[in-house]
Structure formats: structure tokens, C-alpha cells
Write an enzyme that holds these catalytic residues in place. Structure first.
Site, PDB file in Angstrom:
ATOM      1  CG  ASP A  45      -1.885  -1.074   1.351  1.00  0.00           C
ATOM      2  OD1 ASP A  45      -2.256  -1.617   0.302  1.00  0.00           O
ATOM      3  OD2 ASP A  45      -2.271  -1.417   2.484  1.00  0.00           O
ATOM      4  CG  ASP A  54      -9.553  -6.946   3.176  1.00  0.00           C
ATOM      5  OD1 ASP A  54      -8.424  -7.379   3.430  1.00  0.00           O
ATOM      6  OD2 ASP A  54     -10.333  -7.511   2.371  1.00  0.00           O
TER       7      ASP A  54
HETATM    8  C1  BGC Z   1      -4.413  -4.376   8.777  1.00  0.00           C
HETATM    9  C2  BGC Z   1      -3.394  -4.901   9.746  1.00  0.00           C
HETATM   10  C3  BGC Z   1      -3.443  -6.412   9.764  1.00  0.00           C
HETATM   11  C4  BGC Z   1      -3.310  -6.964   8.372  1.00  0.00           C
HETATM   12  C5  BGC Z   1      -3.429  -8.471   8.318  1.00  0.00           C
HETATM   13  C6  BGC Z   1      -4.239  -5.002   7.434  1.00  0.00           C
HETATM   14  O1  BGC Z   1      -5.265  -4.600   6.602  1.00  0.00           O
HETATM   15  O2  BGC Z   1      -4.315  -2.984   8.698  1.00  0.00           O
HETATM   16  O3  BGC Z   1      -3.650  -4.387  11.028  1.00  0.00           O
HETATM   17  O4  BGC Z   1      -2.427  -6.922  10.582  1.00  0.00           O
HETATM   18  O5  BGC Z   1      -4.294  -6.414   7.535  1.00  0.00           O
HETATM   19  O6  BGC Z   1      -4.698  -8.919   8.572  1.00  0.00           O
END
Ligand code: BGC
Length: 576
Positions: A290, A515
Site C-alpha cells: 500500500d 480488510d
Molecule cells: C491491517 C493490519 C493487519 C493486516 C493483516 C491489514 O489490513 O491494517 O492491522 O495486521 O491487515 O490482517
């Protein structure tokens, strides 16, 4: 799949395993501006079933050249099936490889590495006896006892890295995730799969409620390894101004907190990874999803711009952060950095693809890093892009409508699936300056798209839209949708060296972890509410103003989302 290729190669100076045959053929010592001369180091890596990878390092010992032609003859039935970093052709047993625009210049003592995947019949794969460069035979012998490649002309490799860390290795199972998966009805079918360990905030280093800290994971990894090679997959995910084009995974560090990123996040992680107790682990780091591509796609004057991405482009902290992370983590000899390259539904368009590869190269050389710190790239992390679309191609012509131009789902994208995208990105990255040996990972944790809605053949040949929409396996409403996608399923199980150029299929996003929240939920993790996670949202410029396709009642990003876990298992492909 019968023909399985591996495309990563040990850097110079790495001891070559005994299974690898090495033929070293050298002219005498280089002398500047001398008569034409050359050295070729040829390595064949057999992987069984008559398949092999060929690595060819060419060193120019004569006057500088601006282009070159390498010729050699296979002594047996060998055939080049696919080559890279040169134009490859074969006539009978005679093979010719000519330089590309970017690697034709070879100064005196300069070298370049090219490679191919090949096949042979019978039980032996004998190396070619002789090579010529621009018509000059490259002659000489390496010491017969040597099983190492030579280091001439290449920077020293800081570690003892293998070409593909996943080959012949177990992969770490995160017991914290396993416990949640196991607690779900039917979850035991996948609970023993390896998933990514996300260092998604500073506190994750020491551990948070329900999630052990980094050292505890590494201790457990050493136990799981029990003396065998083992890969542990860590996600480095805490840049300042994180996830500038979305809100769901905004992080704790503000746009200008680059110093905290370095000293409170990367430095402590690097220090833990460097502990002697962990020296035998193969530590794969997925570096900052990202981030960098946003600086290409979501900035002014694009219609998709966001003010936050403009800020991150202007302040340079994504590039500085990634460069710093690569340099620090790459200094640990058993760390393998894989840089995030988004997915085909993000960077697959021509105006995003090349510029992203160039930007990644810039970041790989920032803050004291060099390209040697990049072992490879990862595509589709936490996304839903299908691995292979079998029922249409971009150049299919349906009643005068070319799919790439007329099918709205494709909308001029150059790629239609993650495998094609990842393999092409690898080549483009090499062109941008990355080492020819870089390998790819693809996150297949949630790109299965099985279940009852999965097409079993092409769509009707009436219009390009009907043809693509009827036949595409990826059932999203729009390719730009990314949050808790309805209809998605578990994808290919983690697997080493599944395809040419691909080091592994991996599960980096742990299935069952959200997500993003489908409505505003107050929290102290910096997470915002992104309407792309709201099933009632009608979209924005980044998803063609389409419905979000998100599941309802989702918790915060990273939190357990039982309904999604169940849906992913139901729609798994291959089925569980
Ligand atoms: C989140 C994280 C998380 C990761 C894995 C991301 O979208 O922001 O906090 O550890 O996903 O699930």
C-alpha cells in the site's frame, strides 16, 4: 502443471549446492583493452522430470562492447523453452542469445547474467563444452575441485542466501492465527497453513493482546524448523502516512514521522532479526504494501489523486522509509526482502506499470540501500486478483471488438491475471535495473473464486463485454474493489516454485482477518473508516464508481471476521 520452473539464482559468491553442476570456462586474467576475450560461467540446476534452469554469466575480458551475441551448442537433447535477459533462439542444438538494449554495454571486466528454463530427455544433462562471444571462443578451465561460482566483478554478497528461499524449506505456521482458524467450524482444514506475520504497528514488535511478539514468533520458528530449512514470513507495514489512498488501514505514524519509523520500528526489528539464535531461519520480509505505487497512481493530476498521497509524494517519506527498511533488514544475512508490487488491477496499465518499476528501483537505492537488498517482489498481497483467467485473452476479438479495448472489466489493462502480471513485472523490474535473478511471490490466500458462481467455460461470443463477463473467474463487481470481497474464496495452497519466475505462492493476508470495518468503529490503532468496506457504497474514481462488493458487518482491519472466513472456505478453489 508438468513444467515447473524456478527463476531465482544464487548471487555470485554463494556456495552452490552439490546438486548443481557448474562449468567454469575462462580465458586468462583480464587485461584492459586487450584482444577480444571472454569468460562464461554456466550453471545448470536440475529440478527433476527433465526440467532445468540454466544460468549464464558472461564476463567480457576484451575491449568494451555495446552489444553482444553469445553462442553455444548443447551436447545432448537440451532445449531452451523460455529465456530471459537476452533474445534467445535455438536451431537444432545451437543456441544463440543476443543482448537486450539495457545489457548490451559491457566494459572490460564487465559482466552480465542471463538465464533460461530448459528441458532434456534421458538421464544426464551435460553442460555445453564451449561458448563464444561476438565470434571469439571463451576458453579456459575453472579449478576442477571448485563448487563455488566465481565472484569476479560482482559486489560481495553480504549473506549466504539461497536463490529461492522456499525451495526445500518448511514455512512457519503462526500459532496465533491457527488457533482462530481452528476455532471455526471446518477451520481445521486450513489451520495448519503458513500465513504472514504482520508487524503492523510498533507494539506488534513486543506483542499485543492475542498476538505474540516478534522474538516469540522467531523462537517458535526455530522450534518448528527442528533443524530443517524454514521460511518465516514477516510483513513490514508501518510507514508514515500509511495507505494514503484508503482509510481502512491508516497506521499510527503521521506523514512526517519518518524518524520514529526508523528508530522505533525498523531498528528494533532489524536488531531482533540479527540475533544469532535466528541465523538459521530464512526470514522473508514483505516490504511495505500500500505504499510506493500510490505515488504513481493516486497523485495529482490523476483523477484518482488523494491529498494524502500528494503529501507523501512531496515529503519523500515513502521512498525514504522503504530505502531505509531495505538497507537495515537487508544487512541481516538471512533476510530476504520482497518488495510489494501491488497487483494487476492496480499497476497493470501501461502508464502505471513501467513508472512503478522505476520508482521501486529508486527506493531500492535510497537511504544507503542498493538493489542487492531486493531479493524479489510480491504481487496481490491482501488482494483478490485471480491467478489465471483461462477463458479470455486481451487480444481476443469478439465480433470486431478487441477485449482489451472494449471489455469494461479489462478497460485497456495489459494483464488479466496475477500470474501473467507477476511474470511480466519481474522482467520489467530487471529492465529498470534490478538483478536478473529476482523472483516473485504471489499472495493466493483469497483469490480462489470457486463455488457455484464459478464459470466453467468462456462467455457468449456476442460482445466483448458479454464474453469477458460470462467467462471471467474473478467475480468482483469491479477490478478496483479490495475490501472483504463477497464471493471470494481461498486460493492455491502455499507452494514453492510453482511456475517460471515465481518463487512461491504464499498466504500473506491471513484468511479471516478483515480488510476494514464496514462502518465507523472508534479504535486506537489509527484505522479509519473507508467506504470501500461499506456494502452500500456506490464507489469513487478508483473503482469506476461501482458498488464496493464488500461483506456487511466487518470489524476493523486485521480483526477476526468469522463470516468472511466461512465464505472464503466455502468458495475455495481448489476446493478444500
Ligand atoms: C491491517 C493490519 C493487519 C493486516 C493483516 C491489514 O489490513 O491494517 O492491522 O495486521 O491487515 O490482517
Amino acid at each position: 502443471m508438468t513444467f515447473i520452473g524456478r527463476r531465482r539464482w544464487a548471487s555470485a559468491g554463494v556456495v552452490v549446492a552439490t546438486a548443481v553442476a557448474t562449468a567454469g570456462i575462462a580465458l586468462s586474467a583480464p587485461s584492459a583493452g586487450a584482444a577480444p576475450g571472454c569468460r562464461v560461467d554456466y550453471t545448470a540446476n536440475n529440478w527433476g522430470g527433465g526440467g532445468f534452469g540454466g544460468k549464464v554469466k558472461i564476463t567480457n575480458l576484451g575491449d568494451a562492447v555495446s552489444s553482444w551475441t553469445l553462442k553455444f551448442t548443447f551436447p545432448g537433447s537440451q532445449k531452451v523453452s523460455q529465456g530471459w535477459s537476452a533474445n534467445w533462439s535455438q536451431s537444432g542444438a545451437d543456441v544463440t542469445a543476443t543482448s537486450m538494449s539495457w545489457n548490451g554495454n559491457l566494459g572490460t571486466g564487465g559482466s552480465t547474467e542471463i538465464g533460461f528454463n530448459g528441458s532434456y530427455t534421458g538421464s544426464t544433462n551435460t553442460d555445453p563444452a564451449s561458448f563464444s562471444l561476438n565470434g571469439t571462443v571463451c576458453t579456459g578451465q575453472q579449478p576442477p575441485t571448485s563448487t563455488t561460482t566465481t565472484t569476479t566483478g560482482n559486489p560481495p554478497n553480504p549473506g549466504n542466501r539461497v536463490d529461492n528461499p522456499y525451495s526445500g524449506a518448511k514455512v512457519y505456521v503462526n500459532a496465533d492465527w491457527s488457533a482462530k482458524a481452528n476455532a471455526e467450524p471446518g477451520g481445521s482444514r486450513i489451520a495448519n497453513q503458513p500465513t504472514g506475520v504482520w508487524m503492523d504497528r510498533i507494539a506488534a514488535i513486543n506483542g499485543t493482546t492475542g498476538a505474540r511478539g516478534l522474538a516469540a514468533h522467531l523462537d517458535d520458528a526455530v522450534r518448528q524448523a527442528a533443524g530443517s530449512p524454514l521460511v518465516i514470513q514477516l510483513v513490514i507495514y508501518n510507514l508514515p502516512g500509511r495507505d494514503c489512498a484508503a482509510l481502512a488501514s491508516n497506521g499510527e505514524l503521521k506523514a512526517d514521522e519518518i524518524n520514529r519509523y526508523k528508530t522505533e520500528y525498523i531498528d528494533p526489528i532489524a536488531a531482533i532479526l540479527a540475533r544469532p539464535a535466528y541465523a538459521s531461519l530464512r526470514i522473508v520480509t514483505v516490504v511495505e504494501i500500500d505504499s510506493l505505487p500510490n505515488l504513481v497512481t493516486n497523485v495529482t493530476p490523476r483523477p484518482t489523486f488523494t491529498p494524502q498521497c500528494d503529501v507523501m509524494k512531496a515529503n519523500g517519506n515513502y521512498i525514504a522509509g522503504v530505502g531505509y527498511a531495505l538497507a537495515k533488514l537487508g544487512a541481516v544475512p538471512n533476510v530476504y526482502n520482497y518488495l510489494d508490487v501491488g497487483h494487476h488491477g492496480w499497476l497493470g496499465w501501461d502508464d502505471n506499470f513501467g513508472p512503478s518499476a522505476e520508482l521501486l528501483f529508486q527506493a531500492a537505492n535510497a537511504q544507503g540501500s542498493t538493489k542487492a537488498n531486493v531479493h524479489g517482489f510480491i504481487a496481490n498481497t491482501a488482494n483478490y486478483g485471480i491467478l489465471k483467467e483461462p477463458y479470455f485473452k486481451i487480444d481476443d476479438n469478439i465480433n470486431g471488438e478487441v477485449v482489451r479495448e472494449k471489455a469494461k472489466w479489462v478497460d485497456w489493462n495489459r494483464y488479466i491475471d496475477e500470474l501473467g502480471y507477476a511474470q511480466a513485472f519481474r522482467q520489467r523490474a530487471v529492465q529498470a535495473g534490478f538483478d536478473a535473478g529476482v523472483g516473485m511471490l504471489i499472495d493466493t490466500s483469497r483469490n480462489g473464486w470457486g463455488g457455484a458462481a464459478r464459470p466453467t467455460g468462456p462467455g457468449p461470443r456476442t460482445t466483448a463485454d458479454a464474453f469477458v463477463n460470462g467467462g471471467r473467474l474473478d467475480r468482483r463487481i469491479h477490478l478496483g474493489n479490495w475490501c472483504n470481497q463477497s464471493g471470494a474464496g481461498i486460493g492455491e495452497r502455499p507452494k514453492a516454485a510453482p511456475e517460471s519466475g515465481i518463487d512461491a505462492y504464499v498466504w500473506i493476508k491471513p484468511p479471516g482477518e478483515s480488510d476494514g470495518a464496514s462502518k465507523e468503529i472508534p479504535n486506537n490503532e489509527g484505522k479509519g473508516f473507508d467506504r470501500m468496506c461499506d456494502p452500500t457504497y456506490t464507489g469513487n474514481a478508483r473503482n469506476g464508481n461501482s458498488m464496493s462488493g464488500a461483506l456487511a458487518d466487518a470489524p476493523l482491519a486485521g480483526h477476526w471476521f468469522s463470516a468472511q472466513f466461512q465464505e472464503l472456505m466455502r468458495n475455495a478453489y481448489p476446493a478444500l
